[in-house]
Enzyme design. Structure first.
Site, mmCIF file in Angstrom:
data_model
loop_
_atom_site.group_PDB
_atom_site.id
_atom_site.type_symbol
_atom_site.label_atom_id
_atom_site.label_comp_id
_atom_site.label_asym_id
_atom_site.label_seq_id
_atom_site.Cartn_x
_atom_site.Cartn_y
_atom_site.Cartn_z
ATOM 1 C CG ASN A 10 45.724 37.760 15.980
ATOM 2 O OD1 ASN A 10 46.288 39.002 15.592
ATOM 3 N ND2 ASN A 10 44.443 37.576 16.693
ATOM 4 C CG ASP A 12 46.143 32.248 17.801
ATOM 5 O OD1 ASP A 12 46.284 33.287 17.781
ATOM 6 O OD2 ASP A 12 45.627 31.234 17.348
ATOM 7 C CE LYS A 39 37.342 35.836 17.152
ATOM 8 N NZ LYS A 39 37.423 34.531 17.524
ATOM 9 C CG ASP A 229 37.957 31.543 13.278
ATOM 10 O OD1 ASP A 229 37.082 32.185 13.418
ATOM 11 O OD2 ASP A 229 39.153 31.577 14.116
ATOM 12 C CB ALA A 259 39.101 22.584 13.317
ATOM 13 N NE ARG A 262 43.542 18.040 12.462
ATOM 14 C CZ ARG A 262 43.047 17.824 11.357
ATOM 15 N NH1 ARG A 262 43.403 16.297 11.077
ATOM 16 N NH2 ARG A 262 42.631 18.473 10.313
ATOM 17 C CB SER A 268 43.298 22.514 14.499
ATOM 18 O OG SER A 268 42.384 23.556 14.345
HETATM 19 O O1 RIB Z 1 38.771 32.282 16.545
HETATM 20 C C1 RIB Z 1 40.087 31.840 17.162
HETATM 21 C C2 RIB Z 1 41.139 33.135 16.681
HETATM 22 O O2 RIB Z 1 40.531 33.989 17.872
HETATM 23 C C3 RIB Z 1 42.444 32.593 17.418
HETATM 24 O O3 RIB Z 1 43.221 32.209 16.578
HETATM 25 C C4 RIB Z 1 42.950 34.114 17.860
HETATM 26 O O4 RIB Z 1 43.897 34.699 17.220
HETATM 27 C C5 RIB Z 1 41.747 35.020 17.980
HETATM 28 O O5 RIB Z 1 41.768 35.946 17.095
#
Ligand code: RIB
Length: 281
Positions: A10, A12, A39, A229, A259, A262, A268
């Site tokens: 993604n 963000d 993720k 993540d 993480a 930040r 981060s």
């Molecule tokens: O877990 C965080 C992620 O969830 C973000 O980076 C966003 O893109 C969503 O997928």
């Protein structure tokens, strides 16, 4: 160690706001930033920064956001040959609001992530595999079916999956909300299950019995996005390196905690030496 990640990518769009809005409410006074996220991509980058070689499989759009979304994966030498550019769907976007305590709200427009089909996957996925649930579940199930090595699945965001998938996983990672969603089903296989507890740390279960727990170092959180993540990438790397369960949990909690100090998801994510330094006190 070469880990394959089949997952979401993604861009963000992050609004740092004085507080999070309630339903139907408008909150003003935010500042906007864009960071690579998703993720799958976050977990891939976390594993790479902690020392693994990583292959990413996913899909982006033919648009101006794709390059931005992939930039930090390329910078970390992640193999993105398995990332397809979709001719129609746009790159996935997450709209994220973050408050001053680091708490967030996320809405995802999956875009090209929902066009990752089983046909895009290799017939056989060698080596360790990490997955999440931001792709179509049929694709996730197909990937698990083709995996011949260690499988880590992060059941986020929670969604119905087959019992076969839960049984095949060597490692399942969930937060408390996801753990409540799946209930006892989580422990239906013989694999390990980790429940992350945010600032309270994490617990590791085997066949429903608690075998290890750990707390993170104390930090000041500014943005929790990507911390979970980071934990997934870190615990996978740690267990594959042969760390004992408690040491692996401590390592992953420390990585996730860094993480959270930040802003942003991928910017981060910590490097290996940062995690080792915080663990050394
Ligand atoms: O877990 C965080 C992620 O969830 C973000 O980076 C966003 O893109 C969503 O997928």
């Amino acid at each position: 160690m070469r880990i394959t990640v089949v997952g979401s990518i993604n861009l963000d769009h992050v609004a740092s706001a004085p507080r999070l809005p309630g339903p139907g409410e408008t909150v003003t006074g935010a500042t906007l930033a864009r960071h690579p996220g998703g993720k799958g991509a976050n977990q891939a980058l976390a594993a790479a920064r902690l020392g693994a070689e990583v292959t990413m499989i996913g899909r982006v759009g033919r648009d101006g956001m794709a390059g931005e979304a992939l930039a930090l994966l390329l910078e970390a030498d992640i193999d993105v040959a398995g990332v397809i550019t979709d001719a129609e769907a746009p790159t996935g976007v997450a709209l994220i609001a973050v408050d001053p305590s680091g708490e967030n709200q996320i809405v995802v427009a999956a875009g090209a992530n929902y066009s990752v089909t089983p046909e895009q996957l290799p017939q056989r996925i060698e080596g360790p595999l990490i997955l999440q649930l931001e792709l179509p579940v049929a694709t996730v199930e197909a990937a698990v079916g083709r995996a011949v090595g260690f499988v880590c699945i992060n059941l986020a965001p929670a969604a119905p999956v087959s019992e076969a998938l839960l049984r095949r996983a060597d490692l399942i990672v969930v937060n408390e909300t996801e753990a409540a969603y799946y209930g006892d089903l989580l422990h239906s296989g013989g694999g390990r299950v980790v429940v992350t507890l945010g600032a309270r740390g994490a617990q590791l279960f085997q066949r429903g019995g608690l075998i290890a727990e750990a707390s993170p170092p104390e930090v000041t959180a500014v943005d929790a996005t990507g911390a979970g993540d980071t934990f997934v990438g870190a615990i996978t790397v740690a267990l594959l390196e042969g760390m004992a369960p408690e040491a692996a949990l401590r390592f992953a909690c420390a990585a996730g905690a860094i993480a959270a100090t930040r802003p942003g998801a991928q910017p981060s994510l910590p490097m290996r030496d940062e995690v080792e330094a915080i663990l050394a006190g």
